[in-house]
Write a protein that holds these residues in place. Sequence first.
Motif, PDB file in Angstrom:
ATOM      1  N   SER A 205       1.014  -1.161  -0.149  1.00 20.25           N
ATOM      2  CA  SER A 205       0.108   0.053  -0.126  1.00 20.25           C
ATOM      3  C   SER A 205       0.879   1.183  -0.038  1.00 20.25           C
ATOM      4  O   SER A 205       2.092   1.360   0.534  1.00 20.25           O
ATOM      5  N   SER A 206       0.243   2.340  -0.532  1.00 18.88           N
ATOM      6  CA  SER A 206       0.963   3.495  -0.927  1.00 18.88           C
ATOM      7  C   SER A 206       0.974   4.588   0.343  1.00 18.88           C
ATOM      8  O   SER A 206       0.065   4.414   1.108  1.00 18.88           O
ATOM      9  N   ASN A 207       1.885   5.488   0.528  1.00 14.60           N
ATOM     10  CA  ASN A 207       1.886   6.555   1.502  1.00 14.60           C
ATOM     11  C   ASN A 207       0.862   7.543   1.286  1.00 14.60           C
ATOM     12  O   ASN A 207       0.960   8.153   0.086  1.00 14.60           O
ATOM     13  N   ILE A 208      -0.055   7.799   1.793  1.00 17.74           N
ATOM     14  CA  ILE A 208      -1.304   8.916   1.500  1.00 17.74           C
ATOM     15  C   ILE A 208      -1.304   9.966   2.621  1.00 17.74           C
ATOM     16  O   ILE A 208      -2.247  10.581   2.585  1.00 17.74           O
ATOM     17  N   THR A 209      -0.076  10.107   3.260  1.00 20.90           N
ATOM     18  CA  THR A 209      -0.069  11.286   4.331  1.00 20.90           C
ATOM     19  C   THR A 209       0.669  12.426   3.301  1.00 20.90           C
ATOM     20  O   THR A 209       0.659  12.264   1.931  1.00 20.90           O
ATOM     21  N   PRO A 210       0.291  13.729   3.876  1.00 25.80           N
ATOM     22  CA  PRO A 210       0.642  14.766   2.938  1.00 25.80           C
ATOM     23  C   PRO A 210       2.185  15.184   2.595  1.00 25.80           C
ATOM     24  O   PRO A 210       2.356  16.368   2.601  1.00 25.80           O
ATOM     25  N   ASP A 211       3.085  14.122   2.859  1.00 27.74           N
ATOM     26  CA  ASP A 211       4.551  14.597   2.727  1.00 27.74           C
ATOM     27  C   ASP A 211       4.635  14.603   1.044  1.00 27.74           C
ATOM     28  O   ASP A 211       4.231  13.671   0.216  1.00 27.74           O
TER      29      ASP A 211
END
Length: 425
Positions: free
Chosen positions: A83-89
């Motif tokens: 799964s992918s990083n979906i935080t606002p970085d």
Amino acid sequence: MRRLLWALLALLLLAAALVWAWNFWGTPSLDESPPTTPPNSDQVARGAYLARVGNCMLCHTERGGTPYAGGRAIETPFGTVYSSNITPDAATGIGGWSAGYFRRALQEGRSRDGRLLYPAFPYPHMTLVTANDADALFDYLRSLPPANKPNRAHRLRWPYSTQAALAVWRVLYFRPEKFEEDATHTPEWNRGAYLVRGLAHCGACHTARNALGGSSDLTDLSGGLIPMQNWYAPSLSSASEAGTADWPLAEIEQLLSTGIAPRATTSGPMAEVVLNSLQYLEPGDIRAMAVYLKSLPPTPGDTDPLEVRNPTDQVLSRGSKIYKDRCIECHGDRGQGVPNAYPALARNRQVTLPVTANLVQVVLHGGFAPATRRNPKPFGMPPFATQLSDADVAAVLSYVRASWGNRASPVSEFEVAQQRSSARP
């Protein structure tokens, strides 16, 4: 022969062009600028609730990791998707995304750079999510603390690892859609249909898949074996599986929000859904889902047996002894169970399902209802994997499936061995 080869080459090129056109032709331009102002608190709260409905954090959070930073391994028959990083970085997450890019990912299964996404991310269901709900989800995610965590490369076998293969899969099995309300039904029914078919993506588990992981109809909810997890998600429209057409509405609501009801108890993947998602839904949304599920036209279960075989006397004798030694204290001498504690086994349609995967899983690895706000201390069943042999498990389950009014074919040692050998840490 040369002409034939040229003709075949031309056909292949034409097919490739058609697949490309299907996936990429006519793509509208999007606003590429990420938002520069923070979202308002009401929009963030709404997005947080929608993320609960969609159970987004479960897949987008590695066990013990930062929420929504991705990295969780999702096993598929074709390999592992992370799964992918979906935080606002900005560097590793969605910090550089616009709302339009996020809507496109959710509704069309395409990343910011146009790359096609794997359907382990359930965009074939999320395509029904409205633009307003997609924007609220995006605003919630961009309100989170950014986590600088690079996305892991998927480990998929060739050719499933290629964009070309994914493009062909989409031609066969994916159509971007919009949710259309049915004027012949109430607003409550339509709300339930929107949640079940779309954001809650119930069909991701409760719909049968073919060898390529596709389905011709993701709304039929006819049941299917969950790939790699070896749990069977029963049909939600079959009276012999998990259909609720004859249930009181309050019992459906109770099962969805607490994980336990007079006629059923959730365990396995469904218990996880109740634990992380459904128990937090507003009562109106739970009721809407119940109204929709109750309205599904009753259909025969896809796994209804053509004939029932009887276990041998030897198997019944062995199973009866194991039941008296291990099971009778909780489930009763007539399989009657204990209300609100241990489920009845007598005339229990989950016990008599032709697909025995769930029964074997529960005996080997234990069965646990979710701990919810309205049922904080659920009763559970201990695992017997180290105490019972394959033959023991097969015998006791065969005995239960042939007793107290139950009528189902025996469980084989081979079925138990399959489940035991496929157990994942």
